[in-house]
Structure formats: structure tokens, C-alpha cells
Design a protein around this motif. Structure first.
Motif, PDB file in Angstrom:
ATOM      1  N   SER A   1       0.813  -1.207   0.000  1.00 48.66           N
ATOM      2  CA  SER A   1       0.000   0.000   0.000  1.00 48.66           C
ATOM      3  C   SER A   1       0.843   1.252   0.000  1.00 48.66           C
ATOM      4  O   SER A   1       0.405   2.309  -0.439  1.00 48.66           O
ATOM      5  CB  SER A   1      -0.934   0.002   1.214  1.00 48.66           C
ATOM      6  OG  SER A   1      -0.180  -0.059   2.412  1.00 48.66           O
TER       7      SER A   1
ATOM      8  N   PRO B   1      -8.950   2.637   1.376  1.00 48.03           N
ATOM      9  CA  PRO B   1      -8.380   1.299   1.455  1.00 48.03           C
ATOM     10  C   PRO B   1      -8.035   0.776   0.055  1.00 48.03           C
ATOM     11  O   PRO B   1      -8.843   0.895  -0.865  1.00 48.03           O
ATOM     12  CB  PRO B   1      -9.510   0.472   2.086  1.00 48.03           C
ATOM     13  CG  PRO B   1     -10.396   1.473   2.755  1.00 48.03           C
ATOM     14  CD  PRO B   1     -10.299   2.722   1.928  1.00 48.03           C
TER      15      PRO B   1
ATOM     16  N   HIS C   1      -9.033   0.741  -5.407  1.00 44.23           N
ATOM     17  CA  HIS C   1      -9.368   1.218  -4.066  1.00 44.23           C
ATOM     18  C   HIS C   1     -10.826   0.957  -3.765  1.00 44.23           C
ATOM     19  O   HIS C   1     -11.681   0.975  -4.656  1.00 44.23           O
ATOM     20  CB  HIS C   1      -9.119   2.729  -3.957  1.00 44.23           C
ATOM     21  CG  HIS C   1      -7.695   3.138  -4.191  1.00 44.23           C
ATOM     22  ND1 HIS C   1      -6.759   3.157  -3.197  1.00 44.23           N
ATOM     23  CD2 HIS C   1      -7.066   3.535  -5.320  1.00 44.23           C
ATOM     24  CE1 HIS C   1      -5.590   3.561  -3.687  1.00 44.23           C
ATOM     25  NE2 HIS C   1      -5.760   3.794  -4.983  1.00 44.23           N
TER      26      HIS C   1
END
Length: 397
Positions: A70, A80, A393
Motif C-alpha cells: 500500500s 483502502p 481502491h
């Protein structure tokens, strides 16, 4: 559909045109030079290696797609990150790749990613697992393809190379419905497959610039010739396939005439008859419809502004402004938001009615965002960086 050449698409049009002016002319010159010199640029690309969107063909050497931490997401996203895919490194990883692309399948649970050589793989988003691959067509070399479009609820997959090879496949089986040879003259600069899967539109540049429409049989059923001194750059069908929009610019050595095309404009036609519906004069290299086919957003990768237009009236509805130029834009499926990708790597989301910025994911200033999409269920956002990494995402936390 009328199968004749749509000369009416470029003649007898009564529209009120603004003039873009000297500054836009300078931008046009900088844009059109690289566009018209693409053959030379393509040769340079073929001479080097890059990180590509995803390694999709089992015939390749290398490790294949891998998960990306990430921390490698643009600017440390506050959304996220569900999955990331990077391509195998082909020797020299320096330079930019302009033609990686990704499209969500209708379920929103899978995403298709195209590699520059024309191979297409589908991934399950929740797991990041590659579930299918359509190998690269025979005769396509590295760094030659980057146009990807899905039609008829994801049943068809279309790809096109800059040299002119067009390919239409059945997504589930990889069966080729048609393939075209390379163009003897010119190159393909844009492509879109209608959502009903019935028509494939391609932008052909060169000495005979045009938009070419093919049926699923591969037969050319319509042409939209560009007016003298102009080139089309991008093309898009409306979601219901009733309208066709294209961006059109003057050649780099041409100047706007009082009664001729503007320096840059978005043109909209009736996709069934070829009748021209609207011309919107604005700096534009790409244009995309909203889900209702009532609005288009126009972007120019040299400008930190994007414009939204009413297709029916030709009225400019609003202008989005950012710190970095707009590379690409896409409407959310429900029409409530617009997602944009920028040259500094920023991803932003805007209210589609007010133009207020709702979200900004800062970029690293090094990698531009070449392509963005929102899944049909509104759950995921996909962004393709120009170094070939695809990030997905979650928009629901």
C-alpha cells in the motif's frame, strides 16, 4: 444504421463557435506534433522496455503480476487499497507508458487489464487472483496496444493497436470474432466499443483522418471523415449507444478559420444516422459521457481545468479546477460524482452537480494517472499509473 459515409458529419453545420485564441493554438501545436509524429515515437518505444499494466500472457518470461504494498499507492491513499497489479519488468524500466488501461466487468467483482502487447487478463478484485487470460493476438509486438473496451454486459472484449490492428473477442472463451490487419497508412489513436457490443469505433489518424465504425462481423459500416486540416483524437459511445462523441483538433500547422473548425472541440453525433447533434468548443483531448448520456466531461492533459457540458443544449455546466492538469476523467455510474486523474499522480473525486471536490488522493509528482474507472456498483475505484501499476481502491471503507 446508415452505411454510407457520413459527409453530413462535417458539412452544413450551423453552430455558434467561440475561438480558443493564441494560447490554445500554442497548446494545439504542442499536442498535435507528438500525435502526428506517433510513428517515430512508437519506434522509440519499441526500442526500450517498460513496466507495463500487467503481464497477462502465460507465454511471457518473468514473475508475472504481483501484489504491491500500500505504500506504493499514489501519495499514500486514504482509501483502502484492495489490490494492485504491476507488470513484469522488460529490461529497462525507465520512461513512460501511455496505453495501459483497465475496465470493470458489469458485476463489479472483476476487472480486466490490458497490456501494451494486446493481451487481456481478468482479476477477481477481492482476492487479486487472475481468473482468465485472452492471449495477445498473433503479430502484435511489445508496446503496441493500449486500447481496451468491453461491450454487451462484458460479453465482448475489444482491443486495438496503434498500427491499426483491431480485435474483437468473446470475453468468456477468448474466441476471436474478427481481427483486422495493420493499416497501410495511418494509425489508431482511440477506440470504444458500444455497450450493446454491436459497433466498434476507432480514431484513425494520418493522411486520411476519420472515425471508422465496424460491426461485430468486422465490416466497416460507417465513416466520419475529419474536416480538412483537423484530426480526431478520442471517441466514445454514450452508455445507451445512441450517441457518439469525439474530440477534434486542428493540425499542428493549421490556424482556425472564421467559418471552419475551432482549434479544439467536442463533436456529438446520432450514432444511428450520423447526424451531427452538437459541437462544444473547448480545449479537449478526451471526452466521456455520464451514465444518462446527457453530459460530457472534456479534459486536456496540458490544462488544470476540465469542463462539463450539456449534450442536448451545448451549454457549459461547470468547470473543475485543480493544481495539476487533468489527464483523464470518468463519471460515477449513478452520475453523482466524477473521478479524475492528474499529471502529478493525484486522484480526485468531485460532486457532479456542484463541482465541489469531495476527495483528493495526493500523487507523488512523478507518475501521472493515465486512466480511471469506477465499478458499475460504485464500490471500487481503479487508477492506472503511467508506470504500468494498476491500483484498485474501495470507496466504501
Amino acid at each position: 444504421m446508415d452505411t454510407s459515409v457520413h459527409e453530413s458529419a462535417v458539412q452544413d453545420v450551423d453552430v455558434q463557435r467561440e475561438r480558443v485564441g493564441t494560447e490554445a493554438g500554442a497548446r494545439r501545436s504542442r499536442r498535435a506534433g507528438p500525435i502526428l509524429g506517433w510513428v517515430a515515437a512508437g519506434a522509440a518505444l519499441l526500442a526500450t522496455g517498460y513496466l507495463l499494466g500487467a503481464t497477462l500472457s502465460p507465454q511471457r518470461s518473468g514473475d508475472g503480476p504481483v501484489a504491491v504494498d500500500s505504500a506504493e499507492a499514489p501519495g499514500g491513499s486514504t482509501l483502502p487499497e484492495v489490490m494492485s497489479v504491476r507488470g513484469v519488468e522488460y529490461g529497462n524500466s525507465q520512461g513512460n507508458v501511455d496505453y495501459s488501461a483497465a475496465e470493470f466487468l458489469p458485476s463489479g467483482r472483476h476487472i480486466a487489464i490490458i497490456e501494451i502487447d494486446g493481451a487481456v487478463s481478468t482479476y477477481e478484485i477481492a482476492t487479486g487472483v487472475q481468473v482468465s487470460t485472452i492471449p495477445a493476438p498473433v503479430g502484435i509486438g511489445r508496446l503496441e496496444t493500449g486500447h481496451l473496451s468491453l461491450g454487451r454486459e462484458g460479453a465482448f472484449t475489444a482491443t486495438a493497436s496503434w498500427k491499426g490492428q483491431e480485435h474483437l473477442f468473446r470475453t468468456t472463451t477468448g474466441e476471436a470474432l474478427f481481427s483486422t490487419p495493420a493499416l497501410e497508412e495511418g494509425w489508431i489513436w482511440g477506440m470504444d466499443l458500444s455497450t450493446d457490443g454491436e459497433r466498434l469505433a476507432t480514431v484513425v489518424q494520418g493522411d486520411d483522418p476519420r472515425i471508422e465504425i465496424r460491426a461485430t462481423s468486422g465490416e466497416v459500416i460507417a465513416n466520419y471523415p475529419a474536416p480538412d486540416g483537423t484530426q480526431y483524437v478520442a471517441v466514445a459511445f454514450s452508455p445507451d449507444a445512441s450517441l457518439l462523441a469525439a474530440t477534434r483538433v486542428l493540425d499542428h500547422d493549421a490556424e482556425p478559420a472564421e467559418d471552419g473548425p475551432a482549434a479544439s472541440e467536442v463533436v456529438v453525433w446520432d450514432a444511428a444516422t450520423g447526424a451531427q447533434r452538437q459541437v462544444m468548443v473547448t480545449p479537449a483531448i478526451k471526452a466521456e459521457f455520464d451514465a444518462a448520456g446527457e453530459r460530457v466531461i472534456a479534459t486536456d492533459p496540458e490544462l488544470p481545468e476540465a469542463t462539463v457540458w450539456d449534450v442536448r443544449t451545448g451549454e457549459r455546466l461547470m468547470t473543475l479546477s485543480a493544481d495539476s492538469p487533468f489527464e483523464t476523467a470518468w463519471f460515477a455510474p449513478d452520475g453523482s460524482a466524477i473521478v479524475t486523474g492528474h499529471s502529478d499522480g493525484t486522484i480526485a473525486m468531485w460532486d457532479a452537480e456542484s463541482g465541489a471536490e469531495q476527495l483528493s488522493i495526493p500523487g507523488d509528482g512523478l507518475q501521472r494517472i493515465a486512466h480511471v474507472r469506477i465499478s458499475p456498483d460504485g464500490r471500487y475505484l481503479a487508477a492506472v499509473q503511467n508506470n504500468g501499476i494498476v491500483h484498485v481502491h474501495s470507496l466504501r471503507g
